[in-house]
Scaffold this motif. Structure first.
Motif, PDB file in Angstrom:
ATOM      1  N   GLN A 155     -39.762  31.511 -15.742  1.00 56.76           N
ATOM      2  CA  GLN A 155     -38.512  30.874 -15.370  1.00 56.76           C
ATOM      3  C   GLN A 155     -37.697  31.732 -14.418  1.00 56.76           C
ATOM      4  O   GLN A 155     -36.936  31.223 -13.606  1.00 56.76           O
ATOM      5  CB  GLN A 155     -37.682  30.584 -16.631  1.00 56.76           C
ATOM      6  CG  GLN A 155     -38.299  29.499 -17.500  1.00 56.76           C
ATOM      7  CD  GLN A 155     -37.650  29.442 -18.859  1.00 56.76           C
ATOM      8  OE1 GLN A 155     -37.036  30.420 -19.314  1.00 56.76           O
ATOM      9  NE2 GLN A 155     -37.779  28.315 -19.527  1.00 56.76           N
ATOM     10  N   PHE A 156     -37.867  33.044 -14.527  1.00 59.86           N
ATOM     11  CA  PHE A 156     -37.106  33.966 -13.694  1.00 59.86           C
ATOM     12  C   PHE A 156     -37.255  33.640 -12.219  1.00 59.86           C
ATOM     13  O   PHE A 156     -36.305  33.680 -11.446  1.00 59.86           O
ATOM     14  CB  PHE A 156     -37.565  35.397 -13.971  1.00 59.86           C
ATOM     15  CG  PHE A 156     -36.978  36.417 -13.031  1.00 59.86           C
ATOM     16  CD1 PHE A 156     -37.714  36.889 -11.957  1.00 59.86           C
ATOM     17  CD2 PHE A 156     -35.699  36.893 -13.225  1.00 59.86           C
ATOM     18  CE1 PHE A 156     -37.180  37.826 -11.104  1.00 59.86           C
ATOM     19  CE2 PHE A 156     -35.159  37.835 -12.368  1.00 59.86           C
ATOM     20  CZ  PHE A 156     -35.910  38.292 -11.312  1.00 59.86           C
ATOM     21  N   LEU A 157     -38.491  33.302 -11.815  1.00 57.98           N
ATOM     22  CA  LEU A 157     -38.761  33.070 -10.403  1.00 57.98           C
ATOM     23  C   LEU A 157     -38.053  31.823  -9.889  1.00 57.98           C
ATOM     24  O   LEU A 157     -37.738  31.719  -8.710  1.00 57.98           O
ATOM     25  CB  LEU A 157     -40.268  32.957 -10.180  1.00 57.98           C
ATOM     26  CG  LEU A 157     -41.014  34.268 -10.418  1.00 57.98           C
ATOM     27  CD1 LEU A 157     -42.506  34.045 -10.333  1.00 57.98           C
ATOM     28  CD2 LEU A 157     -40.575  35.320  -9.430  1.00 57.98           C
ATOM     29  N   GLN A 158     -37.795  30.853 -10.803  1.00 60.24           N
ATOM     30  CA  GLN A 158     -37.103  29.651 -10.378  1.00 60.24           C
ATOM     31  C   GLN A 158     -35.589  29.759 -10.566  1.00 60.24           C
ATOM     32  O   GLN A 158     -34.817  29.167  -9.826  1.00 60.24           O
ATOM     33  CB  GLN A 158     -37.612  28.439 -11.166  1.00 60.24           C
ATOM     34  CG  GLN A 158     -38.993  27.954 -10.737  1.00 60.24           C
ATOM     35  CD  GLN A 158     -40.091  28.834 -11.263  1.00 60.24           C
ATOM     36  OE1 GLN A 158     -40.007  29.295 -12.389  1.00 60.24           O
ATOM     37  NE2 GLN A 158     -41.118  29.073 -10.476  1.00 60.24           N
ATOM     38  N   GLN A 159     -35.154  30.528 -11.574  1.00 64.31           N
ATOM     39  CA  GLN A 159     -33.757  30.493 -11.972  1.00 64.31           C
ATOM     40  C   GLN A 159     -32.907  31.601 -11.368  1.00 64.31           C
ATOM     41  O   GLN A 159     -31.718  31.421 -11.128  1.00 64.31           O
ATOM     42  CB  GLN A 159     -33.644  30.554 -13.500  1.00 64.31           C
ATOM     43  CG  GLN A 159     -34.236  29.330 -14.187  1.00 64.31           C
ATOM     44  CD  GLN A 159     -34.153  29.446 -15.692  1.00 64.31           C
ATOM     45  OE1 GLN A 159     -33.659  30.437 -16.222  1.00 64.31           O
ATOM     46  NE2 GLN A 159     -34.654  28.450 -16.376  1.00 64.31           N
ATOM     47  N   SER A 160     -33.488  32.774 -11.177  1.00 64.10           N
ATOM     48  CA  SER A 160     -32.654  33.886 -10.726  1.00 64.10           C
ATOM     49  C   SER A 160     -32.319  33.748  -9.253  1.00 64.10           C
ATOM     50  O   SER A 160     -33.072  33.202  -8.463  1.00 64.10           O
ATOM     51  CB  SER A 160     -33.365  35.216 -10.972  1.00 64.10           C
ATOM     52  OG  SER A 160     -34.533  35.278 -10.199  1.00 64.10           O
ATOM     53  N   SER A 161     -31.204  34.241  -8.841  1.00 64.69           N
ATOM     54  CA  SER A 161     -30.814  34.213  -7.434  1.00 64.69           C
ATOM     55  C   SER A 161     -31.417  35.395  -6.703  1.00 64.69           C
ATOM     56  O   SER A 161     -31.716  36.427  -7.310  1.00 64.69           O
ATOM     57  CB  SER A 161     -29.289  34.251  -7.320  1.00 64.69           C
ATOM     58  OG  SER A 161     -28.800  35.427  -7.904  1.00 64.69           O
TER      59      SER A 161
ATOM     60  N   VAL B 133     -43.222  41.599 -10.434  1.00 64.78           N
ATOM     61  CA  VAL B 133     -42.954  41.718  -9.004  1.00 64.78           C
ATOM     62  C   VAL B 133     -41.489  41.395  -8.725  1.00 64.78           C
ATOM     63  O   VAL B 133     -40.810  42.092  -7.955  1.00 64.78           O
ATOM     64  CB  VAL B 133     -43.871  40.776  -8.189  1.00 64.78           C
ATOM     65  CG1 VAL B 133     -43.432  40.730  -6.726  1.00 64.78           C
ATOM     66  CG2 VAL B 133     -45.316  41.240  -8.278  1.00 64.78           C
ATOM     67  N   GLY B 134     -40.983  40.333  -9.360  1.00 68.26           N
ATOM     68  CA  GLY B 134     -39.591  39.970  -9.181  1.00 68.26           C
ATOM     69  C   GLY B 134     -38.642  41.095  -9.563  1.00 68.26           C
ATOM     70  O   GLY B 134     -37.662  41.368  -8.858  1.00 68.26           O
ATOM     71  N   ASP B 135     -38.941  41.781 -10.670  1.00 70.68           N
ATOM     72  CA  ASP B 135     -38.107  42.905 -11.095  1.00 70.68           C
ATOM     73  C   ASP B 135     -38.175  44.048 -10.083  1.00 70.68           C
ATOM     74  O   ASP B 135     -37.156  44.656  -9.742  1.00 70.68           O
ATOM     75  CB  ASP B 135     -38.559  43.402 -12.470  1.00 70.68           C
ATOM     76  CG  ASP B 135     -38.315  42.379 -13.561  1.00 70.68           C
ATOM     77  OD1 ASP B 135     -37.301  41.678 -13.500  1.00 70.68           O
ATOM     78  OD2 ASP B 135     -39.156  42.289 -14.484  1.00 70.68           O
ATOM     79  N   ALA B 136     -39.378  44.351  -9.609  1.00 71.18           N
ATOM     80  CA  ALA B 136     -39.542  45.449  -8.653  1.00 71.18           C
ATOM     81  C   ALA B 136     -38.795  45.164  -7.352  1.00 71.18           C
ATOM     82  O   ALA B 136     -38.140  46.050  -6.787  1.00 71.18           O
ATOM     83  CB  ALA B 136     -41.025  45.674  -8.368  1.00 71.18           C
ATOM     84  N   LEU B 137     -38.862  43.930  -6.890  1.00 74.21           N
ATOM     85  CA  LEU B 137     -38.222  43.578  -5.635  1.00 74.21           C
ATOM     86  C   LEU B 137     -36.708  43.415  -5.774  1.00 74.21           C
ATOM     87  O   LEU B 137     -35.997  43.319  -4.764  1.00 74.21           O
ATOM     88  CB  LEU B 137     -38.832  42.294  -5.080  1.00 74.21           C
ATOM     89  CG  LEU B 137     -40.321  42.352  -4.726  1.00 74.21           C
ATOM     90  CD1 LEU B 137     -40.791  41.019  -4.167  1.00 74.21           C
ATOM     91  CD2 LEU B 137     -40.624  43.483  -3.744  1.00 74.21           C
ATOM     92  N   SER B 138     -36.218  43.375  -6.999  1.00 70.20           N
ATOM     93  CA  SER B 138     -34.781  43.202  -7.251  1.00 70.20           C
ATOM     94  C   SER B 138     -34.055  44.519  -7.476  1.00 70.20           C
ATOM     95  O   SER B 138     -32.844  44.521  -7.702  1.00 70.20           O
ATOM     96  CB  SER B 138     -34.579  42.286  -8.464  1.00 70.20           C
ATOM     97  OG  SER B 138     -35.105  40.993  -8.230  1.00 70.20           O
ATOM     98  N   VAL B 139     -34.779  45.627  -7.431  1.00 68.35           N
ATOM     99  CA  VAL B 139     -34.137  46.935  -7.600  1.00 68.35           C
ATOM    100  C   VAL B 139     -33.243  47.209  -6.392  1.00 68.35           C
ATOM    101  O   VAL B 139     -33.660  47.032  -5.250  1.00 68.35           O
ATOM    102  CB  VAL B 139     -35.191  48.046  -7.754  1.00 68.35           C
ATOM    103  CG1 VAL B 139     -34.515  49.419  -7.784  1.00 68.35           C
ATOM    104  CG2 VAL B 139     -36.000  47.823  -9.030  1.00 68.35           C
ATOM    105  N   LYS B 140     -32.035  47.663  -6.642  1.00 73.40           N
ATOM    106  CA  LYS B 140     -31.084  47.961  -5.565  1.00 73.40           C
ATOM    107  C   LYS B 140     -30.948  49.471  -5.374  1.00 73.40           C
ATOM    108  O   LYS B 140     -31.000  50.236  -6.329  1.00 73.40           O
ATOM    109  CB  LYS B 140     -29.715  47.371  -5.881  1.00 73.40           C
ATOM    110  CG  LYS B 140     -29.667  45.851  -5.880  1.00 73.40           C
ATOM    111  CD  LYS B 140     -28.245  45.369  -6.126  1.00 73.40           C
ATOM    112  CE  LYS B 140     -28.171  43.849  -6.078  1.00 73.40           C
ATOM    113  NZ  LYS B 140     -26.774  43.367  -6.295  1.00 73.40           N
TER     114      LYS B 140
END
Length: 453
Positions: free
Chosen positions: A14-20, A59-66
């Motif tokens: 769901q993260f891939l569809q729901q997170s901004s 992958v989503g978590d890795a690419l979301s690191v700021k």
């Protein structure tokens, strides 16, 4: 695997569809970049090996690191071309220019992991997110090539695989290769705050831990002619066949069992347990419907861990601690950082004595924040041994329930038992390690007869 962002539980899919979409991280200074790559480009490249929901989420978590410099997905590998396409399209839609996977960097087959890892450089990350059966081989190869690793849980299906993975972790330690393990709750600041209080004696001596994952779930239907084909078993067997993915209890309860060991800062010396199936079960898989495990630590502390998958029953997804001074809650539903210390042994809102500052991120995001920071700054990061030991503890409980015997830590450390003994040479034509009968039923553990240690 599921995640929580404060009080809003969201699955990795769901993260891939729901997170901004999150903003790209800042660029590092040139001097720091040289500690990551010899080349001028300081981008950390990811190779996704296993393109299912858990891999996509990671992958989503890795690419979301700021704030830790540029990161991009560079290569993908899977047994299914269709799954690669679905994963690529979902990730591309979410992260756009951070997905840089050309067609010649999408690999299919049992050797696909090698081709993907071979494209990486020191400082890059091999994301090992396939079924558990093959995890040790993938991690072993990445370490051999000097590539950092993220490995999803469970980490192997049996003691033999875990000991092979342990050796890979020791080699990584010698080489300075960094390994992140998918036991994300260890990165929660709120949980660490309670750990600090426990170590300072705020709860007195810890005498009992209770950790549960109780809920409902579906069974495996008769797979017909596909039941005894290797590629088919790898598709449907993730939680239903022990050789593929350890079974559903290990796949899910490993988090709570890891929390028990973290709380105690120790590994249990033995486990006893029991389990069973519901009357009239038509489940064709190998799982039991109920697991009840009693772990004993060297100082006599008990940890009672329960797992149930029966619909229309009471649910509980949490870890509780009882000390000589008071009780506490260590985690809550869907891995939420529901952390409280209570006034006495009563657990409830009316008895809360202390609550830490709420976690700012989900535990999945925290683990990637920490991992990329440590890669960028060349700080030590190797979770392999701890992860293997937590998995060995979980397999110890599984074996106790399946065999009906007391299973000790020493036995687990000596065991090299494997469900599948030739993982290095698998192909689509390899005979399956476990067969269904004419009715589609796979072997179910019978205490007193079953062996897995």
């Amino acid at each position: 695997m599921t995640r929580s962002q404060k009080d809003s539980p969201t699955t990795r899919r769901q993260f891939l569809q729901q997170s901004s979409a999150l903003a790209a991280g800042s660029t590092l200074v040139a001097g720091l970049a040289r500690t990551v790559h010899a080349a001028e480009d300081n981008t950390i490249r990811l190779a996704l090996i296993g393109c299912g929901g858990r891999g996509n989420g990671a992958v989503g978590d890795a690419l979301s690191v700021k704030g830790e410099g540029p990161v991009k997905l560079y290569a993908m590998a899977d047994l299914s071309e269709k799954r690669i396409a679905q994963s690529y399209n979902a990730l591309r839609k979410q992260f756009e220019d951070k997905i840089d996977v050309s067609e010649d960097r999408k690999f299919v087959g049992f050797d696909a992991y090698r081709k993907a890892i071979d494209l990486l450089r020191p400082g890059d990350i091999a994301m090992c997110t396939t079924r558990a059966y093959i995890r040790p081989i993938h991690v072993e190869y990445a370490v051999k090539k000097g590539i950092n690793v993220f490995m999803e849980k469970p980490f192997a299906s049996d003691p033999g695989g875990l000991h092979r993975l342990l050796a890979a972790g020791e080699e990584a330690e010698k080489k300075g290769v960094k390994i992140l393990a998918g036991l994300q709750c260890r990165h929660s600041p709120a949980r660490q705050a309670l750990i600090d209080q426990i170590r300072d004696g705020a709860m007195g001596e810890i005498t009992l831990i209770r950790a549960n994952r109780l809920g409902g779930a579906g069974w495996l239907n008769n797979q017909g002619p596909a039941a005894n084909h290797l590629l088919s078993q790898l598709e449907f067997g993730r939680i239903h066949l022990y050789w593929v993915g350890s079974g559903h209890m290990v796949d899910y309860l490993i988090h709570q069992i890891d929390e028990c060991c973290w709380i105690k800062d120790a590994w249990p010396v033995e486990a006893v347990g029991f389990g069973g199936r519901v009357p009239g079960s038509t489940d064709c898989g190998q799982n039991l419907d109920v697991y009840s495990i009693e772990y004993t630590f060297a100082d006599g502390t008990k940890a009672f861990c329960g797992f149930r998958r029966i619909n229309n029953t009471r649910t509980d997804f949490a870890t509780y601690i009882h000390g000589t001074k008071c009780a506490a809650q260590f985690s809550g539903n869907v891995h939420a950082a529901t952390v409280h210390r209570f006034k006495d042994q009563r657990i409830g809102k009316d008895f809360i004595a202390w609550t830490p500052k709420a976690d700012e991120f989900s535990p999945w995001q925290y683990e990637w924040n920490h991992f990329l920071h440590n890669i960028r700054h060349d700080l030590p990061h190797n979770e392999c041994k701890r992860a293997v030991y937590s998995d060995l503890t979980t397999l110890m409980g599984r074996a106790a329930c399946h065999t009906g015997q007391t299973v000790t830590w020493d036995e687990m450390m000596k065991s090299r038992f494997q469900f599948c003994k030739d993982l290095d040479h698998l192909s689509a034509e390899t005979p399956v390690p476990v067969q269904a009968d004419a009715q589609g039923q796979f072997p179910v553990p019978i205490p007193g007869q079953w062996k897995e240690v």
